[in-house]
Design an enzyme around this catalytic site. Sequence first.
Site, PDB file in Angstrom:
ATOM      1  N   ARG A 263       0.836  -1.207   0.000  1.00  0.00           N
ATOM      2  CA  ARG A 263       0.000   0.000   0.000  1.00  0.00           C
ATOM      3  C   ARG A 263       0.863   1.245   0.000  1.00  0.00           C
ATOM      4  NH1 ARG A 263      -4.956  -1.914   4.035  1.00  0.00           N
ATOM      5  NH2 ARG A 263      -5.328  -3.837   2.863  1.00  0.00           N
ATOM      6  N   ARG A 278       1.695   0.969  10.664  1.00  0.00           N
ATOM      7  CA  ARG A 278       1.268   1.307   9.301  1.00  0.00           C
ATOM      8  C   ARG A 278       2.469   1.243   8.378  1.00  0.00           C
ATOM      9  NH1 ARG A 278      -3.281   3.564   7.299  1.00  0.00           N
ATOM     10  NH2 ARG A 278      -4.062   4.061   9.368  1.00  0.00           N
ATOM     11  N   GLU A 350      -6.812  -1.752  14.836  1.00  0.00           N
ATOM     12  CA  GLU A 350      -7.643  -2.521  13.918  1.00  0.00           C
ATOM     13  C   GLU A 350      -6.802  -3.656  13.320  1.00  0.00           C
ATOM     14  OE1 GLU A 350      -9.302  -0.168  10.708  1.00  0.00           O
ATOM     15  OE2 GLU A 350      -9.447  -1.981   9.500  1.00  0.00           O
ATOM     16  N   SER A 353     -10.990  -6.354   9.316  1.00  0.00           N
ATOM     17  CA  SER A 353     -12.148  -5.620   8.845  1.00  0.00           C
ATOM     18  C   SER A 353     -12.936  -6.635   8.019  1.00  0.00           C
ATOM     19  CB  SER A 353     -11.651  -4.471   7.967  1.00  0.00           C
ATOM     20  OG  SER A 353     -12.704  -3.590   7.700  1.00  0.00           O
ATOM     21  N   ARG A 391       0.232  -6.015  13.114  1.00  0.00           N
ATOM     22  CA  ARG A 391      -0.507  -5.479  14.267  1.00  0.00           C
ATOM     23  C   ARG A 391      -0.806  -6.568  15.275  1.00  0.00           C
ATOM     24  NH1 ARG A 391      -4.691  -1.105  11.541  1.00  0.00           N
ATOM     25  NH2 ARG A 391      -3.062   0.177  10.601  1.00  0.00           N
TER      26      ARG A 391
END
Length: 423
Positions: A263, A278, A350, A353, A391
């Site tokens: 990403r 991130r 998070e 999802s 994470r």
Amino acid sequence: MLDIRLIREHADQVKARLSARGGDSHLQIDSILECDRDRRAAETQLQTLQSERKRMSKEIGARKSKGEDTAAVEAEVRGLGEQITKLNEESAALDERQRELLLHLPNLPHEGCPIGADAAANPEVRVWGERPAFGFSPKSHVELGEALGMFDFERAAKISGSAFVVFTGAGARLERALLNFLLDLHTREHGYTEVSPPVVVRPETLIGTSQLPKFEEQLYRCERDDLYLTPTAEVPVTNLHREEILPLEQLPICYAAYTPCFRREAGSAGLGTRGLIRMHQFDKVELVKITTPEAASAELEILTSHAERVLQILGLHYRTIELCTGDIGFSSTRTYDIEVWAPGQNGYLEVSSCSHFGDFQARRMNLRFKDAEGKNRFCHTLNGSGTALPRLMVALLETYQQADGTVLLPEVLRPYFGSERIQ
RNA sequence: GGUGAGGUGGCUGAGUGGUCGAAAGCAGCGCUUUGCUAAAGCGCCAUACUCCAAAAGGGUAUCGAGGGUUCAAAUCCCUCCCUCACCGCCA
């Protein structure tokens, strides 16, 4: 992609549901309707002329076989051909414009999706476990991991730039242990089929799951070959059955896939922060389901429970929230986020999802199934992280850290990791 | 990367410019007849868009994709994608 007929026949409802998202997407509906009207008018006119040409051409064929002279009719049809070419261009342009507009339009939120303006309105659905207590001040995973020789951000920056990491020693081994644990759990206990897809894909594939055309700037692109690095395994895996008509008895199809994810994180806040939270490249195990419209809502609950199960087995405190209409993603009708507690961050992260996309993606990729009546209908697609690796590692290190700076791993990971403690 | 052969409906497979959206076979569905676990005969059996208030019924497009030639393209030409074979290179 929304059904143009739905927009045409229930424009007000579509507008209302889109406005619940809070953006200005509902303002697009009127121009879509206008384009649709123009398109159909052009098509109807075009088809009339084509029909005429077809009829006359057949007549020419018939008369020629009888040896008659057809020069006059041929000239007439030639004139028709010119009109057809022009109208065809017009109609194709309108068709393309309509497609473009539809591809940029987000999905409608599910009736069950809570109404709200932004993340602050997301209701908490469940909480599992509780925040661990420490007899000392818990450290961040960065401090812990660097002391334990688990990762090296500086050298990663040297070879690739910021927001990349090199896992080293116990860090690399823990990464591998987690991957194996996750894949084993989902394939052996939750019934998913493991797949290991390419992570470099064509633009059509990204249109299928709707990363393109709208989110191009978030993707790494190999320009020379017009290929992209996948931001999530959702992309190659959901597209596995694009342009297929699946037999009903094959559904639901459930895939678990491990892939690295890429990403660009263009414009992301917090990219500058240190640590694993991130990054431009990270590992993830993704769960994907392809099912019928009837079964999809129940499948979302099941999928979410499978992702939650990871955290339960690892003994990590988490909460599940549901995203409200103002916070769900572009292609989603309904989404649960699972957030794990990270003591060193003093906050939730998070890690998963889980979304239900309705037939939004299936329409884009022309993914259908044959129902009990033999009719071809669009599938519903779902996916959820099961889970993101870095994470999860953050939560593990920070939750299981000891006063002496070592990390005592939960029982289930020990055989995968090869020892009970990182030291 | 090079050379060659291909890509036709759910499948197999005909079709090299004109009633071809496409023969035939298989599979599937329906009906009929005969009947020992089946055979025979007949019929039906692609998708998308569009016209009509809807149904019924029309129309157009689609033979890997996109362009082109032509009055007319599955059929001729060009580009691309994919599959297979051989050669080259290579983890």
